[in-house]
Design a protein around this motif. Structure first.
Motif, PDB file in Angstrom:
ATOM      1  N   LEU A  37     -12.045  19.271  -4.460  1.00 26.99           N
ATOM      2  CA  LEU A  37     -11.760  18.627  -3.176  1.00 26.99           C
ATOM      3  C   LEU A  37     -10.913  17.396  -3.342  1.00 26.99           C
ATOM      4  O   LEU A  37     -10.086  17.559  -2.317  1.00 26.99           O
ATOM      5  CB  LEU A  37     -12.951  17.877  -2.293  1.00 26.99           C
ATOM      6  N   ARG A  38     -10.801  16.367  -3.868  1.00 24.92           N
ATOM      7  CA  ARG A  38      -9.842  15.637  -4.195  1.00 24.92           C
ATOM      8  C   ARG A  38      -8.530  16.158  -4.865  1.00 24.92           C
ATOM      9  O   ARG A  38      -7.535  15.664  -4.800  1.00 24.92           O
ATOM     10  CB  ARG A  38     -10.778  14.473  -5.496  1.00 24.92           C
ATOM     11  N   ARG A  98     -19.851  13.532   1.335  1.00 27.21           N
ATOM     12  CA  ARG A  98     -19.406  14.843   1.863  1.00 27.21           C
ATOM     13  C   ARG A  98     -20.304  16.185   2.449  1.00 27.21           C
ATOM     14  O   ARG A  98     -21.190  15.966   2.800  1.00 27.21           O
ATOM     15  CB  ARG A  98     -19.371  15.719   0.280  1.00 27.21           C
ATOM     16  N   GLN A 151      -6.464  13.429  -4.706  1.00 30.64           N
ATOM     17  CA  GLN A 151      -6.302  11.987  -5.332  1.00 30.64           C
ATOM     18  C   GLN A 151      -7.593  12.354  -6.926  1.00 30.64           C
ATOM     19  O   GLN A 151      -8.595  11.735  -6.799  1.00 30.64           O
ATOM     20  CB  GLN A 151      -7.307  11.736  -4.471  1.00 30.64           C
ATOM     21  N   ARG A 187      -8.007  19.147  -3.527  1.00 34.04           N
ATOM     22  CA  ARG A 187      -6.696  19.197  -2.494  1.00 34.04           C
ATOM     23  C   ARG A 187      -6.291  18.073  -1.804  1.00 34.04           C
ATOM     24  O   ARG A 187      -5.130  18.013  -0.891  1.00 34.04           O
ATOM     25  CB  ARG A 187      -7.557  20.371  -1.466  1.00 34.04           C
ATOM     26  N   GLU A 188      -6.886  16.786  -1.642  1.00 36.54           N
ATOM     27  CA  GLU A 188      -6.520  15.768  -0.756  1.00 36.54           C
ATOM     28  C   GLU A 188      -5.435  15.002  -1.198  1.00 36.54           C
ATOM     29  O   GLU A 188      -5.211  13.714  -1.475  1.00 36.54           O
ATOM     30  CB  GLU A 188      -7.689  15.199  -0.761  1.00 36.54           C
ATOM     31  N   ARG A 232     -17.523   8.075  -1.216  1.00 35.36           N
ATOM     32  CA  ARG A 232     -16.614   9.364  -0.432  1.00 35.36           C
ATOM     33  C   ARG A 232     -17.744  10.753  -1.133  1.00 35.36           C
ATOM     34  O   ARG A 232     -17.426  11.407  -0.512  1.00 35.36           O
ATOM     35  CB  ARG A 232     -15.882   9.444  -1.851  1.00 35.36           C
TER      36      ARG A 232
END
Length: 582
Positions: A574-575, A538, A580, A577-578, A534
């Motif tokens: 980023l995670r 990116r 996770q 915001r997702e 993951r």
């Protein structure tokens, strides 16, 4: 200290969901900034909310209202000249030891028809006042940008604001990091002036024309820079809540320790040391504390301090590129566990008094664009950055970079080279270079790196940070000095040489450092994060580049701990915001 938000109800009504529900959700995303109560209220076309960390008048609440609710206000931070203003606005307050909630002061000024005097408020704050009859909004933020305030405009009109991006999202705004901010993050460790917009909506973290701008041209009272700093320290320490000092052992915090001693105020002093780091600064801090009559309370930290990164990122809502935020947070948590509510800190001294090593290189012939024959492209040491600056057309930008060019070329997808200073550096005189560098450090590095770091790190521990060096009077006193008079913190050296142990002024500058180079060569869980598919997929990363950087670092051919930390910090953001980020 608090978290605040506000929005026009007519604007909120255009979005999905009930207005009161969205306001409550915004408030919930700010409660980490204020655990002593919170609420929201309606005034005309506005709804204002505040999650409060009670420093003054613990029984008070926010928002505060006057004249049957016609005027409403919220405030994040502290007004350090509050005692003086209360004595003027309500003379009976002069007899009180405990002052009312600072949020009442801008409210009183507006209600009395003197909104322009909001610019006279000293200290560190972001505030909003609304007149419900005229639907007029006054916003203000301290001149140095200590307290965060993100503002949303549509067609030039302010429609919402909040202390953090996550709170804005709950109000119906989904701000994005522009490409330039992402590029700056991997060059300098911060996103710079975060702004995002289209032809309809603009989200900005900088001061706006609609804001009341703090006064910056008032005359400096008589006396030296040191006397201005002493007055600022007294104002910052004037509180009914327990006060402590962040004492690194460096010049800045040691001078604050000496001032507190001169003012006959003994406070606990906290010093952070990462496991395995040089203990000499701890020794200096202990010596200073003993000399000035303060109790040193050591704070030690190992790799466990890294565990706070997802937590802090979730609250702040932006990637945290300065790893020392984790050290400051560990120190603030230790202080909070002892009941401390206010932590004095030395931020702002290096920028005002030209205290960084890079300032001493500005007399060199930088920016000549010399051939890059032996330029060290992977090395991250200061000497390597200096050699790169000699070859660069953007020398001061190069000195500010925290990642080497070879790392960015190998690991990151191609992006435009950011520039902090757009000028012909080689044409500047030595004095002009120092002035330009001081301005860049103040407006870029301090405002977008150090100040967000200390705000997030301390507020997440329910502690308010106060920085006497950032006081308006102190800043004006510094600006009144020539670069030669400020160079290498000369005003502090002259004023405190007899008040502190000699070793304070003889040591090298270190700062809040974590041994990331060493930790990234162990079985650090963050390495697993970097190896996950993951992460590798990116869009901002080159295929295979991260593997090469990790191999170079773990083989001890290069020291890339800070660079790898930036990849981790951005991935964590980023995670989050997702949904996770663990």
């Amino acid at each position: 200290m608090c978290g605040i938000f506000g929005a026009r109800r007519s604007w909120l009504a255009l979005g999905a969901g009930d207005i009161s529900t969205r306001a409550e959700r915004a408030l919930s995303r700010l409660r980490w900034r204020g655990s002593d109560g919170g609420g929201s209220a309606i005034c005309g076309d506005f709804v204002l909310g505040c999650a409060r960390l009670a420093i003054t008048d613990r029984l008070s609440t926010q928002p505060v209202a006057l004249r049957g609710g016609r005027y409403l206000a919220v405030l994040n931070g502290a007004i350090t000249n509050a005692r003086e203003l209360w004595g003027e606005l309500l003379p009976r307050m002069r007899r009180r030891d405990r002052l009312p909630n600072d949020a009442w002061l801008p409210l009183l000024l507006v209600a009395r028809g003197q909104p322009e005097r909001i610019a006279e408020l000293a200290g560190h704050h972001a505030l909003a006042v609304v007149d419900g009859v005229s639907n007029q909004l006054w916003l203000s933020r301290d001149a140095m940008g200590e307290k965060p305030l993100f503002v949303v405009r549509e067609h030039g009109e302010v429609v919402a604001f909040a202390s953090t991006w996550p709170a804005l999202r709950e109000l119906g705004v989904e701000p994005e990091l522009p490409a330039a901010a992402v590029t700056r993050f991997f060059h300098y460790g911060n996103t710079g002036a975060v702004a995002h917009g289209d032809e309809r909506r603009h989200v900005d973290g900088e001061a706006l024309p609609e804001m009341v701008q703090p006064t910056s041209s008032a005359a400096v009272p008589g006396g030296s820079f040191a006397s201005a700093l002493a007055r600022a320290t007294a104002r910052c320490a004037d509180a009914e809540q327990p006060v402590a000092l962040s004492l690194s052992g460096g010049i800045d915090s040691s001078c604050l320790a000496a001032i507190l001693h001169q003012q006959r105020r003994a406070v606990p002093a906290y010093q952070f040391l990462a496991h395995g780091n040089d203990v000499s600064e701890r020794d200096v801090a202990r010596l200073v504390a003993q000399h000035c009559g303060h109790e040193l309370r050591p704070v030690d930290g190992g790799r466990e301090v890294l565990d706070a990164l997802p937590h802090l990122t979730r609250h702040w809502g932006l990637p945290l590129g300065d790893p020392s935020v984790l050290a400051v947070h560990a120190l603030a948590r230790a202080a909070a566990a002892d009941g401390v509510r206010i932590l004095l800190s030395g931020e702002g001294a290096d920028e005002a008094l030209l205290g960084y090593a890079r300032h001493r290189t500005l007399r060199w012939p930088l920016g000549l664009g010399l051939p890059a024959v032996a330029r060290p492209s992977w090395n991250t040491s200061y000497g390597a950055r200096l050699l790169r600056a000699l070859c660069s057309r953007r020398p001061y930008d190069t000195l500010l970079e925290v990642t080497p060019p070879a790392f960015r070329h190998a690991v990151l997808a191609r992006g435009d080279e950011p520039s902090v200073l757009s000028a012909q550096w080689s044409l500047f005189s030595s004095s002009t270079r120092l002035q330009a560098a001081s301005a860049i450090d103040r407006d870029f590095y301090l405002r977008h790196d150090l100040l967000p770091k200390i705000d997030v790190a301390t507020m997440a521990a329910s502690v308010e940070a106060r920085c006497p060096f950032l006081d308006g009077e102190v800043q004006r006193a510094a600006q009144a000095l020539s670069p030669r008079e400020r160079d290498r913190k000369k005003p502090l050296r002259d004023a405190f040489v007899s008040a502190l142990p000699a070793v304070v002024f003889a040591q090298r500058k270190r700062g809040f450092s974590l041994p990331l180079d060493r930790w990234f060569r162990t079985d650090l869980p963050w390495l697993d994060l970097l190896r996950e598919p993951r992460t590798r997929q990116r869009s901002h990363l080159r295929k295979g580049g991260l593997d090469r950087a990790i191999d170079l670092h773990r083989s001890e051919k290069q020291n890339l701990g800070h660079s790898l930390y930036l990849v981790v910090a951005f991935e964590c953001w980023l995670r989050e915001r997702e949904g996770q980020c663990a």
